[in-house]
Design a protein around this motif. Sequence first.
Motif, PDB file in Angstrom:
ATOM      1  N   UNK A 180       0.840  -1.197   0.000  1.00  0.00           N
ATOM      2  CA  UNK A 180       0.000   0.000   0.000  1.00  0.00           C
ATOM      3  C   UNK A 180       0.877   1.251   0.000  1.00  0.00           C
ATOM      4  N   UNK A 181       1.961   1.207   0.748  1.00  0.00           N
ATOM      5  CA  UNK A 181       2.873   2.347   0.778  1.00  0.00           C
ATOM      6  C   UNK A 181       3.487   2.623  -0.594  1.00  0.00           C
ATOM      7  N   UNK A 182       3.893   1.557  -1.295  1.00  0.00           N
ATOM      8  CA  UNK A 182       4.448   1.712  -2.643  1.00  0.00           C
ATOM      9  C   UNK A 182       3.407   2.302  -3.601  1.00  0.00           C
ATOM     10  N   UNK A 183       2.186   1.756  -3.511  1.00  0.00           N
ATOM     11  CA  UNK A 183       1.118   2.232  -4.400  1.00  0.00           C
ATOM     12  C   UNK A 183       0.791   3.697  -4.109  1.00  0.00           C
ATOM     13  N   UNK A 184       0.751   4.048  -2.837  1.00  0.00           N
ATOM     14  CA  UNK A 184       0.505   5.453  -2.484  1.00  0.00           C
ATOM     15  C   UNK A 184       1.589   6.350  -3.061  1.00  0.00           C
ATOM     16  N   UNK A 185       2.832   5.894  -3.021  1.00  0.00           N
ATOM     17  CA  UNK A 185       3.928   6.679  -3.574  1.00  0.00           C
ATOM     18  C   UNK A 185       3.761   6.927  -5.059  1.00  0.00           C
ATOM     19  N   UNK A 186       3.286   5.901  -5.769  1.00  0.00           N
ATOM     20  CA  UNK A 186       3.054   6.061  -7.214  1.00  0.00           C
ATOM     21  C   UNK A 186       1.987   7.116  -7.462  1.00  0.00           C
ATOM     22  N   UNK A 187       0.891   7.066  -6.719  1.00  0.00           N
ATOM     23  CA  UNK A 187      -0.199   8.030  -6.898  1.00  0.00           C
ATOM     24  C   UNK A 187       0.242   9.437  -6.503  1.00  0.00           C
ATOM     25  N   UNK A 188       0.993   9.544  -5.430  1.00  0.00           N
ATOM     26  CA  UNK A 188       1.451  10.860  -4.966  1.00  0.00           C
ATOM     27  C   UNK A 188       2.350  11.517  -6.004  1.00  0.00           C
ATOM     28  N   UNK A 189       3.225  10.711  -6.624  1.00  0.00           N
ATOM     29  CA  UNK A 189       4.132  11.261  -7.629  1.00  0.00           C
ATOM     30  C   UNK A 189       3.398  11.598  -8.921  1.00  0.00           C
ATOM     31  N   UNK A 190       2.500  10.711  -9.347  1.00  0.00           N
ATOM     32  CA  UNK A 190       1.845  10.903 -10.647  1.00  0.00           C
ATOM     33  C   UNK A 190       0.820  12.019 -10.607  1.00  0.00           C
ATOM     34  N   UNK A 191       0.070  12.123  -9.504  1.00  0.00           N
ATOM     35  CA  UNK A 191      -1.049  13.075  -9.467  1.00  0.00           C
ATOM     36  C   UNK A 191      -0.833  14.203  -8.456  1.00  0.00           C
ATOM     37  N   UNK A 197      -4.774  11.714   0.634  1.00  0.00           N
ATOM     38  CA  UNK A 197      -5.584  11.624  -0.585  1.00  0.00           C
ATOM     39  C   UNK A 197      -5.204  10.385  -1.406  1.00  0.00           C
ATOM     40  N   UNK A 198      -3.916  10.071  -1.423  1.00  0.00           N
ATOM     41  CA  UNK A 198      -3.486   8.878  -2.155  1.00  0.00           C
ATOM     42  C   UNK A 198      -4.110   7.622  -1.547  1.00  0.00           C
ATOM     43  N   UNK A 199      -4.119   7.556  -0.210  1.00  0.00           N
ATOM     44  CA  UNK A 199      -4.737   6.406   0.440  1.00  0.00           C
ATOM     45  C   UNK A 199      -6.236   6.383   0.173  1.00  0.00           C
ATOM     46  N   UNK A 200      -6.858   7.563   0.150  1.00  0.00           N
ATOM     47  CA  UNK A 200      -8.284   7.640  -0.131  1.00  0.00           C
ATOM     48  C   UNK A 200      -8.628   7.108  -1.512  1.00  0.00           C
ATOM     49  N   UNK A 201      -7.750   7.371  -2.491  1.00  0.00           N
ATOM     50  CA  UNK A 201      -7.969   6.856  -3.840  1.00  0.00           C
ATOM     51  C   UNK A 201      -7.925   5.328  -3.835  1.00  0.00           C
ATOM     52  N   UNK A 202      -6.906   4.767  -3.177  1.00  0.00           N
ATOM     53  CA  UNK A 202      -6.777   3.302  -3.112  1.00  0.00           C
ATOM     54  C   UNK A 202      -7.987   2.684  -2.416  1.00  0.00           C
ATOM     55  N   UNK A 203      -8.409   3.289  -1.325  1.00  0.00           N
ATOM     56  CA  UNK A 203      -9.535   2.740  -0.572  1.00  0.00           C
ATOM     57  C   UNK A 203     -10.818   2.807  -1.389  1.00  0.00           C
ATOM     58  N   UNK A 204     -11.016   3.907  -2.125  1.00  0.00           N
ATOM     59  CA  UNK A 204     -12.229   4.028  -2.940  1.00  0.00           C
ATOM     60  C   UNK A 204     -12.258   2.971  -4.038  1.00  0.00           C
TER      61      UNK A 204
END
Length: 231
Positions: A180-191, A197-204
């Motif tokens: 989850x931490x890795x995925x959040x990092x990808x979202x934080x960098x890309x968007x 907010x990155x965690x919120x995207x994954x959870x949604x």
Amino acid sequence: MSSQHPTADAFAQLAVELHDSDGVAETVETAVQFARQALSCRYAGLVLIERGQTPVIAAVTAPVITRLYQLQLDSGQGPLMASLESRTPVSVADATTDDRWSPEWAALTASIGIRSVLHLPLMPASQPVGVLSLFGEQPNSFDSDDLAIGHILARHASIAVANARNEETMAQAVDARKLVGQAMGILMERFDLDADRAFGVLRRYSQDSNTKLRDVAQQLIDTRKLPPVSQ
């Protein structure tokens, strides 16, 4: 049965081997192999209760025991099921004369060459985690000394299985947090998102796609894409 019961040193060695076993699968394999040798019986096996209270065949010393287990799991009848349900030891002194079980069970045990059976529940606490089974080729294979030894074996195995499961659960939780931490990092960098907010995207996406959070994270890491959401 055999007068050559395991010594205190042998049980100490078993405890070490169980502790050093890598995961549940290796733990149960160690337990059944020691049980078969300790009681000089023909076969041994172990059935575990999964999280959803479903019994599954975890280890056998011969494929024929898988058949005997599966017959009982499919029918819901037999000494194995009785031990699981009652949470007490169930023994069969002579399978050819014991009429408590189905004719199918009696016929299969006879074809395998099993005469004596001993099922011992694994009870690390109030709830069973499985059953350790011992099978002999002669009637009355298991005497009171064997039963006492079997109880000790079952106690060792139950604690080892419970510990192995806890360790696997903890390892999975750590692994999930890393994903989850890795995925959040990808979202934080890309968007250009912050961590919340990155965690919120994954959870949604997890909720909308009915997919576990760690699986959403894994897919994002592998494909750099979030899973599709069905409409």
